[in-house]
Design an enzyme around this catalytic site. Sequence first.
Site: not given
Ligand code: NAD
Length: 499
Positions: A194, A248-249, A270, A304, A402
């Site tokens: 996704k 993600g976050s 991650e 990130c 962040e």
């Molecule tokens: P996000 O957490 O808002 O969303 C990430 C993904 O999760 C999206 O596909 C979103 O649709 C999905 N999602 C959101 N809520 C969900 C839920 N309740 N259940 C299941 N899926 C859900 O993050 P973002 O704003 O898309 O990305 C930015 C974040 O990603 C930053 O915090 C960044 O540090 C992190 N990031 C981390 C790495 C790493 O390797 N550690 C790499 C890239 C980005």
Amino acid sequence: MTVAHDIVDLHPEVSSFLARKEYSSFVNGEYLAAQTNELISVHDPYSEEPIATIAEAGEPVVDIAAQAAVRAIKEWKKVLPNQKEKALFDYATLIEAHAEELAQLLVLEHGKLFSDAKKEVSAAVNCFRYYAGWSTKIEGSTLDVSLSGGDHFAYTKREPVGVVAAIAPWNVPIMMYAWKIAPALACGCAVIFKPSEFTPLTALRLAELSTSISHFPKGLINVVTGSGIKTGQAMIHHPSVAKVTFTGSSDTGRIIGQNAAKRLKSFTLELGGKNPVLVLDDADYTKVPGGICKGIFYNQGQVCVSGSRLFLPKAKFDNTLADMAGIASSMKLGSGFGPDTKLGPVVSEDHFKKVMQYIEEGKNDNIELVTGGHKGEGKGYFVEPTIFANTENKKVSVETEEIFGPVITAMPYDDFDDLLRKANDTIYGLSASIWTSNLHKAHRLIDQIKAGIIYVNSPVRSDPNLPLGGFKQSGIGKELGRSAIDAYTEAKSVCLHYS
Ligand code: NAD
């Protein structure tokens, strides 16, 4: 729906792909008819105009994708390791042949610079090539055991974990597709991927391309579109999904980890970072300002591992910030396709508001705004590259949270111990960069900084062979390198009693 970057001639394949306008999930080798009326708009962050809509996949589509993935795993198991290797290698070559087109699509859905988009495609190609090689190198071990009653031969073999649910963010959409799908396939898994609802188009196009690879069974790569709360959750809860890999976050990661744990599924998280940049007084100060600016402003700070907390010796503080301010204020904001553009827009209106909110908080917290701090002129989700100086070491949100935008907060330190204490004073532990010409001090810091990846005299970057993952609230588990092979396989222990 319009495409407003009139400075670029779109590749014919981008034009024909975008002409579709409405997208659904790509499952079992084809676009499925949408199962609901729920549509999500995808915007070009430069023009703020919608360029596409995606259908919310939800439970019905995730179920079809999961069934297709279960079937695909059975077919993929029949493909010999060296055929898997060739298939992944061929996929890498095909992506490389479509690099120009994919990079254009990436600029349109994300806003990043075209040169960076091309680098991202290239990183994805390298990742597929790297894991192609792993397909023929999955191995277990033989083990001596102390069992009584005769001779025993004991060994482990590594088996694919099964159907993988991969949930990705929007900051590096093509790289995330490769980081999750390449190792999973090399290990014999099938994937339901996704992409973020903000940047779903490149993943759909990559999935389309995968159908021409011989030996990839239908359903090996499925891309489901939609929100996290509906489609993402449906993926985690599906009984056929064995493993959840999420980037993600940290807030979302917590929810995903809880839900996966409730169903006793294995998961990798991650997550976010607030990464320290530690500059020692013996560093090469001709390279420091440029290196630090690159480390925070690349991809509009939406990385990130970007270095967003800067620690400088008191004696070097003012001069270094002045040099950095010079670089930041001369960065041209504009379309990712502009030949002189140094900073594109941030990804979405919501994210723009979030970044600007943090900047306002920084101003209200009465720390010094060295440069930037405003919205870019005109249309587009532009944020000026922004530097704050927190000379009194206040606990302010721009320093602790962040932001994931082009914002860095600098603090002076007194001595080595003060530096170490300040750098580790965070809930996160993703990355760090150290700038020094003293190897002894570098190693002392490497040993004591709590972070999953550390670079010395360079902004933090990624390489397919270098595991990446966070300590503390930055994650659980690692991606890339051999670590990903361990993540997508599980060891089966076998013991033969033969006397
Ligand atoms: P996000 O957490 O808002 O969303 C990430 C993904 O999760 C999206 O596909 C979103 O649709 C999905 N999602 C959101 N809520 C969900 C839920 N309740 N259940 C299941 N899926 C859900 O993050 P973002 O704003 O898309 O990305 C930015 C974040 O990603 C930053 O915090 C960044 O540090 C992190 N990031 C981390 C790495 C790493 O390797 N550690 C790499 C890239 C980005």
